[in-house]
Scaffold this active site. Structure first.
Site, PDB file in Angstrom:
ATOM      1  CB  CYS A  14      -0.809   0.105   1.255  1.00  0.00           C
ATOM      2  SG  CYS A  14       0.086   0.110   2.810  1.00  0.00           S
ATOM      3  CG  HIS A  53       3.160  -7.685  10.587  1.00  0.00           C
ATOM      4  ND1 HIS A  53       1.905  -7.215  10.697  1.00  0.00           N
ATOM      5  CD2 HIS A  53       3.932  -7.676  11.701  1.00  0.00           C
ATOM      6  CE1 HIS A  53       1.846  -6.532  12.100  1.00  0.00           C
ATOM      7  NE2 HIS A  53       3.219  -6.894  12.737  1.00  0.00           N
ATOM      8  CG  HIS A  58       2.478  -1.367  12.471  1.00  0.00           C
ATOM      9  ND1 HIS A  58       3.605  -1.749  11.907  1.00  0.00           N
ATOM     10  CD2 HIS A  58       1.625  -2.148  11.738  1.00  0.00           C
ATOM     11  CE1 HIS A  58       3.553  -2.906  11.070  1.00  0.00           C
ATOM     12  NE2 HIS A  58       2.294  -2.903  11.052  1.00  0.00           N
ATOM     13  CB  CYS A  63       0.571   4.735   7.529  1.00  0.00           C
ATOM     14  SG  CYS A  63      -0.908   5.155   6.509  1.00  0.00           S
ATOM     15  CD  GLU A 108      -3.882   0.329  12.650  1.00  0.00           C
ATOM     16  OE1 GLU A 108      -3.562   0.106  11.674  1.00  0.00           O
ATOM     17  OE2 GLU A 108      -4.991   0.694  12.989  1.00  0.00           O
ATOM     18  CB  THR A 131      -6.304   1.132   9.432  1.00  0.00           C
ATOM     19  OG1 THR A 131      -4.873   0.389   9.679  1.00  0.00           O
ATOM     20  CG2 THR A 131      -5.972   2.183   9.965  1.00  0.00           C
ATOM     21  CB  SER A 156       0.626  -9.496   6.930  1.00  0.00           C
ATOM     22  OG  SER A 156      -0.070  -8.898   6.430  1.00  0.00           O
TER      23      SER A 156
HETATM   24  S1  SF4 Z   1      -3.157   2.379   7.058  1.00  0.00           S
HETATM   25 FE1  SF4 Z   1      -1.831   0.574   6.935  1.00  0.00          FE
HETATM   26  S2  SF4 Z   1      -2.705  -0.588   5.218  1.00  0.00           S
HETATM   27 FE2  SF4 Z   1      -3.357   1.263   4.975  1.00  0.00          FE
HETATM   28  S3  SF4 Z   1      -1.959   2.641   3.818  1.00  0.00           S
HETATM   29 FE3  SF4 Z   1      -1.263   2.926   6.035  1.00  0.00          FE
HETATM   30  S4  SF4 Z   1       0.028   1.514   6.353  1.00  0.00           S
HETATM   31 FE4  SF4 Z   1      -1.167   0.949   4.387  1.00  0.00          FE
END
Ligand code: SF4
Length: 287
Positions: free
Chosen positions: A12, A40, A72, A94, A124, A161, A221
């Site tokens: 992602c 992961h 995370h 993120c 997370e 998420t 994961s």
């Molecule tokens: S929340 Fe997690 S899965 Fe979504 S973009 Fe961010 S790192 Fe990637």
């Protein structure tokens, strides 16, 4: 046998961003230690190690001056601990996770109980719980009855998420049904990540097109495991592999179409290796 790729799979943008940030920082020559695995996925961890990004399981095991927070995210106590240790912090959390953390803190400060639909042991979720202070609870749909009776009557619901949107919607409805006599105000904050829900939708579509699916990604994961669940729920034979070495030719006996999907923490080079191995049995076609 045809090989059909999911229309959306693999890294992602949040993970790609975190990996890029760490590689750029390490390229300057000063090593970095990441607090926990970047994602992961063992192959990504090894790839980064080769570029000067090591891993420490906890703050106590950190060496050097520079520490990277993974995608995370972490809680405020961890940040404080790192600052007190004098570490330079490279924060690759993120932005979607940061948004969850901010909601948890803001609403907890306003007196809400913060109910997170998620796994309390997931990295997370542990971070978001810390931002909620002593008002946070992380549970799944089977654990609603474990919420304390004296919890604040104003309740904010967030999701890990990477959870499935439909499961989150069902969780919110069930929470309301079971606790209606104890809730005076319910706020649902949609903290789901569209990167993973898009991948889940693509996996579901893929599962309807093929007679076997290979899901590529780390065993730890969460989002990879959710892809496995999505495909299994469609009733298609599903195998979860970390690398191409786990593929067993017998799985594909009599199969005409094999689908390939991969979790958000799975790098392109691992997916490509799996597909190359499958191509030894067949010819590939685009989705
Ligand atoms: S929340 Fe997690 S899965 Fe979504 S973009 Fe961010 S790192 Fe990637």
């Amino acid at each position: 046998m045809q090989i059909i790729r999911a229309s959306d799979m693999g890294f992602c943008w949040g993970v790609r961003r975190a990996v890029d940030m760490m590689e750029q920082q390490a390229a300057g020559g000063l090593p970095i230690i990441s607090l926990g695995s970047v994602v992961h996925n063992e192959q990504v961890v090894e790839h980064l190690r080769g570029r000067g990004v090591g891993v420490a399981a906890s703050a106590a095991e950190l060496s050097g001056d520079r520490v990277a927070i993974t995608a995370h995210g972490v809680g405020p106590q961890v940040l404080q601990e790192l600052r007190e240790m004098g570490k330079e912090i490279i924060d690759t959390t993120c932005p979607i996770v940061t948004r969850s953390q901010r909601w948890a803190k803001k609403l907890a400060d306003e007196g809400f109980a913060i109910v997170i639909f998620g796994d309390p042991n997931h990295k997370e979720v542990r971070g978001v719980l810390q931002w909620a202070g002593n008002r946070g609870y992380a549970i799944t749909e089977d654990e609603i009855d474990s919420l304390p009776g004296d919890m604040p009557s104003r309740v904010a619901v967030l999701s890990q998420t990477t959870h499935n949107p439909q499961r989150f919607a069902n969780f919110v409805a069930l929470l309301l049904r079971k606790r209606i006599d104890r809730i005076s105000d319910l706020q649902m904050i949609n903290t789901l990540c569209h990167a993973t829900s898009g991948q889940q939708a693509a996996a579901e579509e893929l599962a309807g097109l093929v007679d076997i699916v290979v899901v590529v990604g780390g065993r730890e994961s969460a989002n990879t495991r959710h892809l496995v669940e999505v495909c299994q729920a469609r009733g298609v034979a599903t195998h979860h592999v970390e690398t191409e070495s786990e593929l067993q030719p017998a799985w594909f006996d009599g199969r005409e179409r094999v689908g390939v999907t991969a979790g958000a923490s799975t790098p392109d080079f691992v997916i490509d290796a799996v597909i190359a191995r499958l191509e030894q049995f067949s010819s590939a076609v685009p989705a």
